[in-house]
Scaffold this motif. Structure first.
Motif, mmCIF file in Angstrom:
data_model
loop_
_atom_site.group_PDB
_atom_site.id
_atom_site.type_symbol
_atom_site.label_atom_id
_atom_site.label_comp_id
_atom_site.label_asym_id
_atom_site.label_seq_id
_atom_site.Cartn_x
_atom_site.Cartn_y
_atom_site.Cartn_z
ATOM 1 N N ALA A 248 -10.108 8.033 -0.538
ATOM 2 C CA ALA A 248 -10.487 6.438 -0.407
ATOM 3 C C ALA A 248 -9.375 6.191 -1.273
ATOM 4 C CB ALA A 248 -11.467 6.031 -1.799
ATOM 5 N N SER A 249 -8.476 7.201 -1.533
ATOM 6 C CA SER A 249 -6.384 6.997 -2.283
ATOM 7 C C SER A 249 -5.705 6.913 -0.726
ATOM 8 C CB SER A 249 -5.913 7.794 -3.264
ATOM 9 O OG SER A 249 -6.853 7.349 -4.303
ATOM 10 N N LEU A 250 -6.397 7.497 0.346
ATOM 11 C CA LEU A 250 -4.887 7.478 0.897
ATOM 12 C C LEU A 250 -5.354 6.545 2.255
ATOM 13 C CD1 LEU A 250 -5.138 11.716 1.687
ATOM 14 C CD2 LEU A 250 -3.057 9.967 0.797
ATOM 15 N N ALA A 251 -6.598 6.491 2.576
ATOM 16 C CA ALA A 251 -7.140 5.388 3.649
ATOM 17 C C ALA A 251 -6.692 3.933 3.124
ATOM 18 C CB ALA A 251 -8.610 5.105 3.162
ATOM 19 N N SER A 252 -6.855 4.013 1.538
ATOM 20 C CA SER A 252 -6.251 2.131 0.963
ATOM 21 C C SER A 252 -4.567 2.144 1.309
ATOM 22 C CB SER A 252 -6.427 2.619 -0.414
ATOM 23 O OG SER A 252 -5.992 3.728 -1.379
ATOM 24 N N ILE A 253 -4.353 3.367 0.855
ATOM 25 C CA ILE A 253 -2.848 2.928 1.564
ATOM 26 C C ILE A 253 -2.723 2.714 2.747
ATOM 27 C CG2 ILE A 253 -0.686 4.493 1.722
ATOM 28 C CD1 ILE A 253 -1.524 6.397 -0.720
ATOM 29 N N VAL A 254 -3.154 3.600 3.881
ATOM 30 C CA VAL A 254 -2.963 3.048 5.021
ATOM 31 C C VAL A 254 -3.882 1.433 5.385
ATOM 32 C CG1 VAL A 254 -4.225 3.456 7.631
ATOM 33 C CG2 VAL A 254 -3.370 5.269 6.226
ATOM 34 N N GLY A 255 -4.726 0.850 4.644
ATOM 35 C CA GLY A 255 -5.038 0.026 4.895
ATOM 36 C C GLY A 255 -3.873 -1.208 4.048
ATOM 37 N N ALA A 256 -3.383 -0.840 3.156
ATOM 38 C CA ALA A 256 -2.130 -1.856 3.254
ATOM 39 C C ALA A 256 -0.900 -2.641 3.583
ATOM 40 C CB ALA A 256 -1.731 -1.480 1.857
ATOM 41 N N THR A 257 -1.470 -1.566 4.825
ATOM 42 C CA THR A 257 -0.393 -1.984 5.839
ATOM 43 C C THR A 257 -0.766 -3.502 6.997
ATOM 44 O OG1 THR A 257 -0.763 -0.613 7.794
ATOM 45 C CG2 THR A 257 0.927 -0.092 5.468
ATOM 46 N N ALA A 258 -1.976 -3.660 6.236
ATOM 47 C CA ALA A 258 -2.707 -4.659 7.473
ATOM 48 C C ALA A 258 -1.899 -6.002 7.222
ATOM 49 C CB ALA A 258 -4.503 -5.048 6.282
ATOM 50 N N PRO A 259 -1.158 -6.759 6.559
ATOM 51 C CA PRO A 259 -0.534 -7.927 6.736
ATOM 52 C C PRO A 259 0.561 -7.781 7.800
ATOM 53 C CG PRO A 259 -0.636 -7.523 4.782
ATOM 54 C CD PRO A 259 -1.266 -6.446 4.918
#
Length: 600
Positions: A544-555
């Motif tokens: 979850a932590s690594l996936a959330s880091i990538v998900g933070a690039t959504a903007p």
């Protein structure tokens, strides 16, 4: 009985020994002398027969004891061989909590399967032992359930020594047989000695069994600790999904890794694919509410969009059609990922736990409000700006957890929240003077959507762990669908029939655009399911932590795709704000990962 033994009992005076009586003829001695001799012979014969019977009984008993001990020795030898084979597995089990995290996904699966087989065999043996005869149950149960880490050769040595003792007792008895008549007065003391030896052997076995039972308790403690730690890591991986406004959690099986790629690499790739699909979803919504030139740099582009206006009634209608598509396809997907979801849903609907039902319903309400508000924001703001301002929800989530759960944020986390807040404040800016939309109203919608989503996240953390992610997602989708139906009916009845609602609260779709609206909502529903799967496969593979880091690039990803796909270029101020939001959310995820590694 031997001749020498009988000689000890013969009279020494020949005058008292009638030869005629031995030949069967009448004796010439007086009758008064013959009667005592005859009585003595009968007593001697009875004593001899009694001693012979006693000897036979003792020999048979000792032979049975020797046979039983030999059988026990053979069984103990087999058990010790099995326990030695399981010692390596138990050693791996004791060290696995510190090393399993470093294994690859295939190795972890193989290790778990091997451990499950050992545990299954262990339980099967214990059940079988319960059905054995009572005289062998205690020793068998204890030996077969002992901890292989501490078993040595003491039980085998004890059995061998008992066997040797029994064999030596039998040999001594055999050697003593010729002199049994001569030493008949010693025989009564030999039987208690042999019984005492058997009792000593039984006590030795009892002590060994007690020692093995203690080792069994230690092994069960080790396995409980291992399973508990693996369960904690499993829950951390499932219930810490990357933050997005439309990503309910699930637990699908991991995809098959290609040769040369690690599960983490595959998970990061899936997380990036999820981010791209979510960005395409938002761009599709933007085009649905306002006409856009698709790929304007490619031969002038393709004009499409503007099917409905971004009013409240139309937004509720779009959400309703989209959720109909999702709820029509989601049960088939859920049945493959978690076949028991329907049974768990029935349990959720039972009136046993009203509090859980209220929490699930509240999370669904938060998700519904967040969806409606972000749709309205996309109708007023550029896509990337709306998504960047939506990311105010981490600030509200951290502060809400502080107020509700006493989870006080650290200084570093507060600093990152300040960076996100600055980025949100810098993001809204008009790219050109003729652009349609109200920045103030759109920004209010986007921030309100983030606040509503933070409520959804907090309630999810509160009650999501009590339900399987598939069941929880289905319940949330059902609540959103129900609220969309109610909202649409109210807008039609109160606004269309009685005119009690303001302008824009009633759905208004041109008849010529109904087909395009249905196709667009079908496309949005399919994108929802695809993003749903990609996100959860990414969490499964990379964590979850690594996936959330990538998900933070959504903007940032949304801004790039908006510029390329629909020609939505942003001013420098908005670009700076979007980068600040992205950096703040990514660093917040890194900070969580760092704290989890330091305090697992």
């Amino acid at each position: 009985m031997s001749r020498s033994a009988e000689a000890d009992f013969e009279p020494q005076d020949e005058s008292l020994h009638p030869q005629a009586g031995l030949a069967g003829e009448p004796s010439e001695e007086p009758l008064t002398d013959a009667e005592p001799n005859h009585a003595a012979d009968l007593a001697l014969a009875d004593l001899t027969r009694g001693l012979q019977h006693l000897q036979q009984d003792i020999v048979v008993q000792l032979a049975q004891d020797v046979t039983r001990l030999q059988t026990e020795k053979h069984r103990l030898t087999i058990e010790l061989d099995r326990l030695r084979q399981e010692r390596s597995l138990a050693t791996t089990a004791a060290t696995a909590p510190n090393e399993i995290g470093s294994l690859s996904l295939d190795d972890q699966q193989a290790w778990i399967v091997q451990l499950a087989k050992v545990l299954a065999a262990h339980l099967e043996e214990k059940i079988a032992q319960r059905l054995e005869p009572s005289d062998r149950q205690s020793a068998s149960d204890s030996l077969r359930s002992a901890d292989p880490l501490a078993i040595d050769n003491t039980s085998q040595a004890s059995a061998e020594s008992d066997l040797e003792s029994s064999e030596s007792s039998e040999s001594s008895l055999s050697q003593a047989n010729p002199d049994l008549t001569q030493h008949s007065h010693r025989q009564p003391t030999n039987q208690p000695t042999n019984q005492q030896s058997v009792h000593q052997q039984q006590r030795a076995l009892s002590q060994q069994i007690h020692r093995i039972e203690e080792l069994q308790q230690q092994s069960e403690t080790i396995l409980d600790a291992l399973v508990s730690r693996m369960g904690d890591r499993r829950r951390d991986a499932i219930f810490s999904a990357p933050p997005t406004h439309d990503d309910p959690l699930t637990d699908p099986p991991p995809p098959v890794a290609k040769p040369g790629l690690s599960p983490v690499q595959i998970g990061l790739g899936l997380a990036m694919a999820y981010t791209v699909v979510v960005s395409v979803f938002h761009l599709s919504l933007k085009s649905l509410f306002s006409a856009r030139s698709i790929l304007p740099w490619l031969a002038g582009g393709l004009e499409w969009g503007g099917i409905v206006s971004p009013s409240v009634g139309n937004v509720v209608l779009v959400l309703l059609l989209r959720m109909i598509v999702v709820m029509a396809l989601m049960p088939m997907l859920a049945s493959r990922l978690f076949p028991q979801w329907l049974d768990q849903m029935r349990d959720l609907l039972q009136p046993r736990d009203r509090r859980l039902q209220y929490q699930v319903f509240g999370s669904g309400v938060g998700l519904f409000c967040s969806q409606v508000l972000i749709y309205l924001a996309l109708g007023q703001l550029p896509t990337a700006i709306a998504i960047a301002m939506f990311f105010v929800f981490p600030i509200a989530t951290v502060l809400g957890a502080w107020l509700l759960f006493q989870a006080k944020p650290t200084r570093s986390r507060l600093g990152l929240l300040l960076v996100i807040l600055i980025g949100v404040a810098l993001s809204p800016a008009r790219s050109n003077p003729v652009e349609v939309g109200n920045l103030a109203i759109g920004g209010l919608y986007a921030i309100s959507s983030g606040l509503a989503f933070s409520g959804y996240v907090l309630l999810t953390q509160r009650c999501g762990k009590r339900l399987h992610p598939i069941t929880f997602s289905m319940a949330n989708f059902a609540v959103v669908l129900g609220l969309a139906i109610v909202g649409y009916l109210l807008s039609v009845v109160l606004g269309g029939m009685f005119g009690l609602l303001p302008a824009g609260w009633t759905p208004s779709v041109p008849a010529t655009e109904l087909g395009g609206l249905f196709v667009a909502c079908l496309w949005l529903g399919l994108l929802t399911l695809v993003s749903y799967l990609l996100n959860n496969f990414a969490v499964r593979c990379a964590g979850a932590s690594l996936a959330s880091i990538v998900g933070a690039t959504a903007p940032v990803v949304t801004g790039l795709l908006a510029a390329i796909a629909i020609g939505e270029w942003l001013p420098v101020r908005s670009v700076l704000g979007i980068f600040l939001v992205t950096i703040g959310v990514a660093c917040l995820s890194l900070e969580r990962l760092y704290r989890k590694d330091r305090h697992p």
